[in-house]
Design a protein around this motif. Structure first.
Motif, short mmCIF file in Angstrom:
data_model
loop_
_atom_site.label_atom_id
_atom_site.label_comp_id
_atom_site.label_asym_id
_atom_site.label_seq_id
_atom_site.Cartn_x
_atom_site.Cartn_y
_atom_site.Cartn_z
N CYS A 153 0.84 -1.21 0.00
CA CYS A 153 0.00 0.00 0.00
C CYS A 153 0.87 1.25 0.00
CB CYS A 153 -0.91 0.03 1.23
SG CYS A 153 -2.11 -1.32 1.30
N VAL A 154 0.44 2.26 -0.76
CA VAL A 154 1.14 3.55 -0.75
C VAL A 154 1.01 4.18 0.64
CG1 VAL A 154 1.21 5.88 -1.73
CG2 VAL A 154 0.70 3.91 -3.20
N CYS A 155 2.10 4.76 1.12
CA CYS A 155 2.04 5.46 2.40
C CYS A 155 2.77 6.78 2.30
CB CYS A 155 2.61 4.60 3.54
SG CYS A 155 4.32 4.08 3.34
N LEU A 156 2.39 7.72 3.14
CA LEU A 156 3.00 9.05 3.20
C LEU A 156 3.55 9.28 4.59
CD1 LEU A 156 0.31 11.15 1.30
CD2 LEU A 156 2.53 10.41 0.42
N MET A 157 4.76 9.84 4.66
CA MET A 157 5.37 10.19 5.93
C MET A 157 5.43 11.70 6.05
SD MET A 157 6.20 7.10 4.91
CE MET A 157 7.52 7.32 3.72
N CYS A 158 4.79 12.26 7.08
CA CYS A 158 4.76 13.70 7.31
C CYS A 158 5.58 14.01 8.56
CB CYS A 158 3.32 14.18 7.48
SG CYS A 158 2.27 13.81 6.05
N TYR A 159 6.62 14.83 8.38
CA TYR A 159 7.64 15.01 9.40
C TYR A 159 7.37 16.22 10.29
CZ TYR A 159 10.52 12.01 6.37
OH TYR A 159 10.99 10.98 5.60
N ASN A 160 7.49 16.01 11.59
CA ASN A 160 7.81 17.08 12.51
C ASN A 160 9.26 16.80 12.90
OD1 ASN A 160 8.33 18.48 15.02
ND2 ASN A 160 6.13 18.92 15.07
N GLU A 161 10.17 17.57 12.36
CA GLU A 161 11.59 17.22 12.33
C GLU A 161 12.15 16.78 13.68
OE1 GLU A 161 15.84 19.24 10.90
OE2 GLU A 161 13.94 20.34 10.74
N PHE A 162 11.72 17.41 14.77
CA PHE A 162 12.36 17.17 16.06
C PHE A 162 11.50 16.38 17.05
CE2 PHE A 162 14.36 21.05 14.37
CZ PHE A 162 15.67 20.60 14.34
N SER A 163 10.33 15.90 16.63
CA SER A 163 9.51 15.19 17.60
C SER A 163 8.90 13.89 17.08
CB SER A 163 8.38 16.10 18.12
OG SER A 163 7.49 16.44 17.06
#
Length: 401
Positions: free
Chosen positions: A267-277
């Protein structure tokens, strides 16, 4: 003396790793023919994908490829780098035991680390002068078209100079290579896709220009750039029709400043970053249904990592209670527990931060044969030796009862 039935040998061989089977080819003429047969290669791959046996982690470091057995990380094998030419070779995809290697847009190959066979792609000229492109901003993709039973490589280039009177935006070149045809062809864009390239996508960070495969499509993110490019866009390449289109995703992610794409369990997945947490992982459970996008889990930043630069889920554990995550590089391969929502432990692979990781299936795909001419020469030599030994094992194994 009694002969061992070939159907029993076939069942035994299906359980072995590809590297072991390469050595078994010299046992007898029937073994040679069996292991090289397309039906056996296909059955062996299907078993590997179904059971997850003999999975490996492929490590890419400067001028080196290395395989590590997933279930026994202490078993490490270095692989002679097939594209060593003074460049910094990248691995731009791993699929069915075959990996894509690239030194430059005109120096590419398909390689099976288990059989050590390589297929160099024919040189395909660039539409633009080399000074008008930047190596880091080229999109690559390795895919397998299940419809035509064909491996394909996609190369997407954008000129850094705007087009002339006949063009708008930054000219783009999209070409696809077919392993079956051993040739490249140009892909022409529909207007709804071509209009996306009025911008120059220079904000593609390392490794994020490599396409990911799901549902017979390759996928890339065209990233937004604050003040220049308003929204993120996911483009997808149909491996059956060779058409480029757009994949829908939740509007709340259009403005994410740091988003990456991957595949988990097909399945396609997306990773959305909060760089430091933390990193939020979204999954598209039903491919054509935009309503099936779900925020599946959140990965907290481990104490051993300063910040999130690159995060990717690689695979489920066999009991599906954990997910193996690559965090920034192969030094940080960690198991994420789905129940506790915490990072539990590292995989225990010894390498430094210059290495990256991909999952590698043990397979005979791409062929033990390699180059057909060379394969026939070796086969003839083996047959001659076998005949001189008086047909030793020529009809299968012989066992004492």
């Amino acid at each position: 003396m009694a002969e061992c039935p070939m159907d029993l040998i076939n069942d035994l061989f299906l359980r072995l790793a590809a590297a072991t089977l390469v050595r078994c080819r010299v046992l007898s003429k029937p073994c040679f023919s069996l292991i090289d047969s397309p039906d056996f290669v296909s059955s062996h791959l299907s078993r590997r994908l179904e059971t997850g046996d003999h999975l490996m982690v492929l490590l890419r470091g400067p001028r080196i490829l290395r395989t590590v057995e997933l279930d026994a990380p202490e078993n490490v094998s270095d692989i002679d780098h097939p594209l060593q030419a003074g460049g910094f070779t990248e691995v731009f995809g791993s699929l069915n035991g075959v990996v894509g290697l690239v030194n430059s847009p005109v120096d590419m190959a398909l390689f099976n680390p288990s059989t050590r066979k390589i297929h160099r792609l024919p040189i395909e000229p660039l539409d633009f002068p080399e000074r008008h492109i930047t190596r880091e901003y080229v999109f690559y993709g390795l895919g397998y078209d299940s419809v035509s039973d064909d491996f394909k490589v996609v190369r997407i280039l954008q000129s850094k100079l705007k087009g002339g009177n006949d063009n708008f935006g930054y000219p783009v070149e999209i070409k696809v290579f077919s392993l079956k045809k051993n040739s490249w062809k140009r892909v022409y864009l529909l207007f709804e896709v071509q209009i996306l390239f009025i911008y120059f996508y220079y904000d593609v960070l390392p490794r994020r220009g490599f396409g990911v495969v799901a549902k017979n499509h390759l996928h890339w993110i065209l990233p937004r750039k604050q003040g220049l490019i308003a929204f993120n866009t996911i483009i997808r390449f149909d491996l059956a029709s060779d058409d480029l289109g757009v994949l829908s995703f939740p509007q709340e992610l259009y403005l994410e400043d740091n988003m990456d794409i991957g595949v988990l369990d097909g399945c396609v997945c997306l990773m959305c970053y909060n760089e430091f947490s933390h990193v939020d992982v979204w999954v598209l459970r039903e491919y054509e249904d935009i309503e099936s996008w779900t925020k599946m889990f959140t990965v907290p930043k481990p104490e051993s990592v300063e910040s999130f630069d690159f995060v990717r889920p690689l695979l489920y554990s066999k009991d599906r209670s954990k997910i193996l995550m690559e965090i920034n590089n192969a030094k940080n391969l960690m198991w994420f527990d789905l129940e506790s929502k915490k990072i539990l432990t590292t995989l225990g692979i010894e390498c430094d931060s210059s290495f990256t990781a991909d999952i590698l299936v043990s397979s005979l795909v791409l062929g033990c044969q390699g180059d057909p001419t060379e394969a026939q020469r070796r086969k003839d030599q083996m047959m001659q030796k076998s005949n001189k030994r008086g047909g030793f094992l020529s009809k299968g194994f012989k066992l004492k009862l």
